[in-house]
Scaffold this motif. Structure first.
Motif, PDB file in Angstrom:
ATOM      1  N   ILE A  80     -61.729 -47.649   0.353  1.00 27.89           N
ATOM      2  CA  ILE A  80     -61.010 -47.581  -0.921  1.00 27.89           C
ATOM      3  C   ILE A  80     -61.862 -46.835  -1.934  1.00 27.89           C
ATOM      4  CG2 ILE A  80     -59.932 -48.910  -2.774  1.00 27.89           C
ATOM      5  CD1 ILE A  80     -59.548 -51.201  -0.835  1.00 27.89           C
ATOM      6  N   GLN A  81     -61.276 -45.841  -2.557  1.00 29.00           N
ATOM      7  CA  GLN A  81     -61.958 -45.082  -3.602  1.00 29.00           C
ATOM      8  C   GLN A  81     -61.792 -45.785  -4.950  1.00 29.00           C
ATOM      9  OE1 GLN A  81     -63.804 -42.283  -2.789  1.00 29.00           O
ATOM     10  NE2 GLN A  81     -63.253 -42.919  -0.715  1.00 29.00           N
ATOM     11  N   VAL A  82     -62.706 -45.520  -5.859  1.00 35.02           N
ATOM     12  CA  VAL A  82     -62.660 -46.122  -7.194  1.00 35.02           C
ATOM     13  C   VAL A  82     -62.805 -45.046  -8.264  1.00 35.02           C
ATOM     14  CG1 VAL A  82     -63.728 -47.740  -8.813  1.00 35.02           C
ATOM     15  CG2 VAL A  82     -63.666 -48.291  -6.380  1.00 35.02           C
ATOM     16  N   LEU A  83     -61.965 -45.149  -9.276  1.00 35.32           N
ATOM     17  CA  LEU A  83     -62.126 -44.358 -10.498  1.00 35.32           C
ATOM     18  C   LEU A  83     -62.450 -45.342 -11.614  1.00 35.32           C
ATOM     19  CD1 LEU A  83     -61.990 -41.863 -12.286  1.00 35.32           C
ATOM     20  CD2 LEU A  83     -59.489 -42.126 -12.359  1.00 35.32           C
ATOM     21  N   ILE A 122     -60.045 -48.619 -12.455  1.00 35.97           N
ATOM     22  CA  ILE A 122     -60.496 -49.768 -13.251  1.00 35.97           C
ATOM     23  C   ILE A 122     -60.702 -49.324 -14.694  1.00 35.97           C
ATOM     24  CG2 ILE A 122     -62.317 -51.476 -13.599  1.00 35.97           C
ATOM     25  CD1 ILE A 122     -62.882 -51.372 -10.608  1.00 35.97           C
ATOM     26  N   LEU A 123     -59.943 -49.920 -15.598  1.00 39.44           N
ATOM     27  CA  LEU A 123     -60.090 -49.640 -17.026  1.00 39.44           C
ATOM     28  C   LEU A 123     -60.245 -50.969 -17.763  1.00 39.44           C
ATOM     29  CD1 LEU A 123     -60.152 -48.050 -19.583  1.00 39.44           C
ATOM     30  CD2 LEU A 123     -57.715 -47.548 -19.340  1.00 39.44           C
ATOM     31  N   ILE A 135     -73.543 -46.044  -8.112  1.00 44.13           N
ATOM     32  CA  ILE A 135     -72.833 -46.676  -6.997  1.00 44.13           C
ATOM     33  C   ILE A 135     -71.986 -45.675  -6.216  1.00 44.13           C
ATOM     34  CG2 ILE A 135     -72.774 -48.899  -8.199  1.00 44.13           C
ATOM     35  CD1 ILE A 135     -69.793 -48.434  -8.706  1.00 44.13           C
ATOM     36  N   GLY A 136     -71.845 -44.461  -6.741  1.00 46.97           N
ATOM     37  CA  GLY A 136     -71.130 -43.421  -6.010  1.00 46.97           C
ATOM     38  C   GLY A 136     -69.627 -43.444  -6.161  1.00 46.97           C
ATOM     39  N   CYS A 137     -69.140 -43.753  -7.358  1.00 46.95           N
ATOM     40  CA  CYS A 137     -67.685 -43.711  -7.585  1.00 46.95           C
ATOM     41  C   CYS A 137     -67.365 -42.697  -8.678  1.00 46.95           C
ATOM     42  CB  CYS A 137     -67.137 -45.094  -7.951  1.00 46.95           C
ATOM     43  SG  CYS A 137     -67.445 -45.638  -9.637  1.00 46.95           S
ATOM     44  N   SER A 185     -69.419 -51.815 -13.334  1.00 45.48           N
ATOM     45  CA  SER A 185     -69.856 -51.141 -12.104  1.00 45.48           C
ATOM     46  C   SER A 185     -69.957 -52.123 -10.944  1.00 45.48           C
ATOM     47  CB  SER A 185     -71.195 -50.442 -12.325  1.00 45.48           C
ATOM     48  OG  SER A 185     -72.265 -51.352 -12.426  1.00 45.48           O
ATOM     49  N   GLU A 186     -70.330 -53.355 -11.236  1.00 47.02           N
ATOM     50  CA  GLU A 186     -70.389 -54.373 -10.182  1.00 47.02           C
ATOM     51  C   GLU A 186     -68.994 -54.673  -9.646  1.00 47.02           C
ATOM     52  OE1 GLU A 186     -72.428 -57.587 -12.054  1.00 47.02           O
ATOM     53  OE2 GLU A 186     -74.398 -56.639 -11.911  1.00 47.02           O
ATOM     54  N   LEU A 187     -68.003 -54.645 -10.548  1.00 48.13           N
ATOM     55  CA  LEU A 187     -66.618 -54.829 -10.126  1.00 48.13           C
ATOM     56  C   LEU A 187     -66.178 -53.658  -9.241  1.00 48.13           C
ATOM     57  CD1 LEU A 187     -64.473 -57.056 -10.781  1.00 48.13           C
ATOM     58  CD2 LEU A 187     -63.529 -55.467 -12.469  1.00 48.13           C
ATOM     59  N   ALA A 188     -66.537 -52.456  -9.667  1.00 44.11           N
ATOM     60  CA  ALA A 188     -66.207 -51.268  -8.875  1.00 44.11           C
ATOM     61  C   ALA A 188     -66.875 -51.312  -7.507  1.00 44.11           C
ATOM     62  CB  ALA A 188     -66.628 -50.008  -9.627  1.00 44.11           C
ATOM     63  N   LEU A 189     -68.109 -51.797  -7.472  1.00 42.61           N
ATOM     64  CA  LEU A 189     -68.832 -51.881  -6.206  1.00 42.61           C
ATOM     65  C   LEU A 189     -68.165 -52.855  -5.241  1.00 42.61           C
ATOM     66  CD1 LEU A 189     -71.312 -50.883  -4.645  1.00 42.61           C
ATOM     67  CD2 LEU A 189     -72.610 -52.772  -5.665  1.00 42.61           C
ATOM     68  N   LYS A 190     -67.591 -53.923  -5.775  1.00 45.53           N
ATOM     69  CA  LYS A 190     -66.864 -54.874  -4.931  1.00 45.53           C
ATOM     70  C   LYS A 190     -65.696 -54.185  -4.235  1.00 45.53           C
ATOM     71  CE  LYS A 190     -67.934 -59.104  -7.537  1.00 45.53           C
ATOM     72  NZ  LYS A 190     -68.641 -59.818  -6.457  1.00 45.53           N
ATOM     73  N   VAL A 191     -65.069 -53.248  -4.934  1.00 44.66           N
ATOM     74  CA  VAL A 191     -63.969 -52.503  -4.326  1.00 44.66           C
ATOM     75  C   VAL A 191     -64.496 -51.592  -3.221  1.00 44.66           C
ATOM     76  CG1 VAL A 191     -62.102 -50.858  -4.721  1.00 44.66           C
ATOM     77  CG2 VAL A 191     -62.644 -52.571  -6.468  1.00 44.66           C
TER      78      VAL A 191
END
Length: 209
Positions: free
Chosen positions: A124-127, A83-84, A165-167, A106-112
């Motif tokens: 699914i991992q997130v960067l 996510i950029l 969130i741990g990503c 971060s909320e978007l990343a958490l949804k992933v």
């Protein structure tokens, strides 16, 4: 073979500074990742001009990342989502603080991280990537008034929320500088710099050979 989804805005889409065209598949950073990882992973380019994290730009239709992310996850069920986003959210009209932009990202990343597919069972991992600085110059100066100062501290907030969130996290500003006379989009060589910097990070996250 793992699938990597690159989810971003015009700099992921490949907008050329000061021009109404797109860098080619041999030039923009997700395409460069695709070439470098061709034997080990499938890279999906999902950049959209004007895409924000949450808000929609007036007169541009729905450009919120939250609107499109789930559809992309459903379609590709990737192993890693990069996510950029955040540059467009710094526009003056949205009046958002750097902290608010980072928290939304971060909320978007958490949804992933919390996504569950009906088709495939996998985590699914997130960067989460903090965008580089904005320079208030040229035709974008009024649109991004106040964004330069906010963009200087954005990465610190992104990193903090990513840890919460741990990503995984990466600061694009450590390698990328936008066009000095346009201020938002990236010169050609900056795409190669980002792709090269991300390769070892991706290998570590996805455990590629």
């Amino acid at each position: 073979m793992p699938t990597i989804l690159c989810f971003g805005d015009s700099n992921t889409w490949g907008t050329v500074p000061n021009e109404s065209r797109r860098y080619s598949e041999n030039e923009r950073w997700p395409a460069l990742l695709s070439s470098a990882l061709a034997d080990n992973a499938t890279v999906i380019e999902e950049g959209q001009q004007g895409r924000t994290i949450v808000h929609n730009n007036p007169f541009q239709g729905e450009k919120s990342g939250q609107r499109y992310l789930k559809d992309c996850l459903d379609a590709f069920v990737p192993d890693l989502v990069i996510i950029l986003l955040g540059t467009n959210d710094l526009k003056k009209r949205f009046a958002l603080s750097a902290d608010a932009v980072a928290q939304s990202a971060s909320e978007l990343a958490l949804k992933v991280l919390q996504y569950k597919s009906r088709k495939v069972r996998k985590e699914i991992q997130v960067l989460l990537i903090a965008p580089p600085k904005v320079i208030e110059v040229g035709s974008y100066a009024k649109l991004y008034q106040g964004a330069a100062q906010k963009s200087q501290v954005l990465a610190g907030f992104y990193e903090r929320y990513a840890k919460e969130i741990g990503c995984a996290f990466f600061d694009a500003g450590t390698v990328v500088t936008p066009c000095l006379n346009e201020g938002v989009h990236w010169p050609l060589e900056q795409h190669q710099l980002l792709a090269s910097a991300l390769l070892p990070v991706i290998h570590e996250i996805v455990d590629l050979p």
